[in-house]
Design a protein around this motif. Structure first.
Motif, PDB file in Angstrom:
ATOM      1  N   LEU A 208       0.850  -1.329  -0.079  1.00  0.00           N
ATOM      2  CA  LEU A 208      -0.013   0.055  -0.024  1.00  0.00           C
ATOM      3  C   LEU A 208       0.803   1.397   0.015  1.00  0.00           C
ATOM      4  CD1 LEU A 208      -2.905  -1.057   2.697  1.00  0.00           C
ATOM      5  CD2 LEU A 208      -3.153  -0.800   0.177  1.00  0.00           C
ATOM      6  N   SER A 209       0.446   2.333  -0.693  1.00  0.00           N
ATOM      7  CA  SER A 209       0.900   3.599  -0.688  1.00  0.00           C
ATOM      8  C   SER A 209      -0.110   4.700  -0.424  1.00  0.00           C
ATOM      9  CB  SER A 209       1.906   3.827  -1.715  1.00  0.00           C
ATOM     10  OG  SER A 209       2.437   5.312  -1.333  1.00  0.00           O
ATOM     11  N   ALA A 210       0.003   5.847  -0.174  1.00  0.00           N
ATOM     12  CA  ALA A 210      -0.906   6.803  -0.068  1.00  0.00           C
ATOM     13  C   ALA A 210      -0.336   8.298  -0.343  1.00  0.00           C
ATOM     14  CB  ALA A 210      -1.702   6.956   1.390  1.00  0.00           C
ATOM     15  N   VAL A 211      -1.058   9.258  -0.731  1.00  0.00           N
ATOM     16  CA  VAL A 211      -0.727  10.583  -0.688  1.00  0.00           C
ATOM     17  C   VAL A 211      -1.912  11.453  -0.157  1.00  0.00           C
ATOM     18  CG1 VAL A 211       0.001  12.489  -2.428  1.00  0.00           C
ATOM     19  CG2 VAL A 211       0.733   9.964  -2.918  1.00  0.00           C
ATOM     20  N   LEU A 212      -1.717  12.236   0.712  1.00  0.00           N
ATOM     21  CA  LEU A 212      -2.701  13.166   1.101  1.00  0.00           C
ATOM     22  C   LEU A 212      -2.576  14.282   0.306  1.00  0.00           C
ATOM     23  CD1 LEU A 212      -1.820  12.701   5.025  1.00  0.00           C
ATOM     24  CD2 LEU A 212      -3.097  11.284   3.571  1.00  0.00           C
ATOM     25  N   ILE A 213      -3.952  14.800  -0.153  1.00  0.00           N
ATOM     26  CA  ILE A 213      -3.913  16.074  -0.979  1.00  0.00           C
ATOM     27  C   ILE A 213      -4.933  16.912  -0.563  1.00  0.00           C
ATOM     28  CG2 ILE A 213      -4.515  16.396  -3.472  1.00  0.00           C
ATOM     29  CD1 ILE A 213      -3.950  13.382  -4.032  1.00  0.00           C
ATOM     30  N   ASN A 214      -4.875  18.090  -0.634  1.00  0.00           N
ATOM     31  CA  ASN A 214      -5.674  19.331  -0.134  1.00  0.00           C
ATOM     32  C   ASN A 214      -6.720  19.423  -1.424  1.00  0.00           C
ATOM     33  OD1 ASN A 214      -6.761  21.104   1.507  1.00  0.00           O
ATOM     34  ND2 ASN A 214      -5.541  22.622   0.936  1.00  0.00           N
ATOM     35  N   GLU A 215      -7.327  18.508  -2.061  1.00  0.00           N
ATOM     36  CA  GLU A 215      -8.515  18.627  -2.902  1.00  0.00           C
ATOM     37  C   GLU A 215      -9.423  17.762  -2.792  1.00  0.00           C
ATOM     38  OE1 GLU A 215      -9.774  20.803  -6.081  1.00  0.00           O
ATOM     39  OE2 GLU A 215      -7.538  21.065  -5.375  1.00  0.00           O
ATOM     40  N   GLN A 216     -10.483  18.065  -3.223  1.00  0.00           N
ATOM     41  CA  GLN A 216     -11.716  16.920  -2.867  1.00  0.00           C
ATOM     42  C   GLN A 216     -11.950  16.247  -4.348  1.00  0.00           C
ATOM     43  OE1 GLN A 216     -15.199  19.313  -1.857  1.00  0.00           O
ATOM     44  NE2 GLN A 216     -15.061  18.486   0.239  1.00  0.00           N
ATOM     45  N   PHE A 217     -12.145  14.994  -4.315  1.00  0.00           N
ATOM     46  CA  PHE A 217     -12.271  14.098  -5.319  1.00  0.00           C
ATOM     47  C   PHE A 217     -13.578  13.157  -5.013  1.00  0.00           C
ATOM     48  CE2 PHE A 217      -7.620  14.535  -4.523  1.00  0.00           C
ATOM     49  CZ  PHE A 217      -7.505  15.022  -5.623  1.00  0.00           C
ATOM     50  N   VAL A 218     -13.811  12.314  -6.178  1.00  0.00           N
ATOM     51  CA  VAL A 218     -14.933  11.240  -6.091  1.00  0.00           C
ATOM     52  C   VAL A 218     -14.553  10.127  -5.102  1.00  0.00           C
ATOM     53  CG1 VAL A 218     -16.402   9.744  -7.224  1.00  0.00           C
ATOM     54  CG2 VAL A 218     -15.942  11.894  -8.251  1.00  0.00           C
ATOM     55  N   TYR A 219     -15.017   9.912  -4.081  1.00  0.00           N
ATOM     56  CA  TYR A 219     -14.387   8.883  -3.268  1.00  0.00           C
ATOM     57  C   TYR A 219     -15.278   7.516  -3.325  1.00  0.00           C
ATOM     58  CZ  TYR A 219     -13.112  13.207  -0.732  1.00  0.00           C
ATOM     59  OH  TYR A 219     -12.606  14.268  -0.224  1.00  0.00           O
TER      60      TYR A 219
END
Length: 222
Positions: free
Chosen positions: A133-144
């Motif tokens: 697993l990997s992850a990136v935190l992003i200050n934007e909204q997406f389709v979850y």
């Protein structure tokens, strides 16, 4: 559109499972709105029949290389859009509480990538638990993605529990409210894996509880 550009990156890696999730539950929620989380299959999808620690470790390293390639592309895209982001570390930063600053596992189930198995790792329908697993935190909204709230493991399956040579797994069926202590004696698991450091300079990549899992591309589904 930033989401489209991110999804275009993953078009070049069709074997990878990914999704977006809200991180309102996280301590990072004040700085970032979302997490992009993705699962890269190990380079070799081992079974109990062909498992060795050396081969399992190589599979992990193969997946790590792909993770780094994807992260490089993601950073370029996010910087081009001038969006704030943060790539959290994959593992805990101390040996006391054994907790990572940001849980990739919890992000994965919130994004709908899979569920937590009786071996305390994320299980995906396609690869079982043989993923990095990997992850990136992003200050934007997406389709979850749609949050996973309960396990798909059969109640009577104990293959991973029985595969653990140290009896660290409790055989508990996970749901979204489960605690890590409910599922695994994580300190015992870490202690036994850490003994490997004396001879190999790293923890044991013990994957017996993962290769025993019937879920995955090489196995008959339940």
């Amino acid at each position: 559109m930033i989401e489209k550009d991110i999804r275009n990156i993953f078009l070049g890696f069709p074997e990878i499972i990914y999704g977006f999730t809200d991180i309102a539950y996280s301590e990072y929620a004040g700085s970032y709105k979302s997490a992009l989380v993705f699962a890269v299959p190990y380079g070799e999808q081992l079974t109990t029949a062909n498992y060795s620690e050396k081969r399992f470790e190589k599979g992990i390293q193969d997946a790590r290389e792909i993770v780094e390639t994807i992260l490089t592309q993601l950073k370029k895209t996010l910087e081009a859009h001038e969006v704030e982001y943060y790539i959290p570390p994959v593992a805990q930063n101390n040996e006391t509480d054994l907790k990572a600053p940001f849980s990739f596992k919890f992000a994965a189930v919130n994004a709908g990538l899979g569920w937590i198995g009786k071996n305390d790792v994320v299980i995906t329908e396609k690869y079982g638990p043989r993923i990095r697993l990997s992850a990136v935190l992003i200050n934007e909204q997406f389709v979850y993605g749609e949050k996973t709230v309960k396990s798909n493991c059969p109640e009577n399956c104990r293959k991973c529990v029985e595969a653990c040579p140290y009896g660290a797994l409790h055989g508990v069926q996970w749901d979204i409210n489960s605690l890590r202590n409910d599922i695994i004696d994580y300190r015992l698991c870490n202690e036994k894996r850490s003994l490997y450091s004396k001879t190999r300079g790293r923890k044991n990549a013990c994957g017996l509880c993962m290769v025993a899992c019937p879920f995955g591309v090489l196995f008959k589904k339940f």
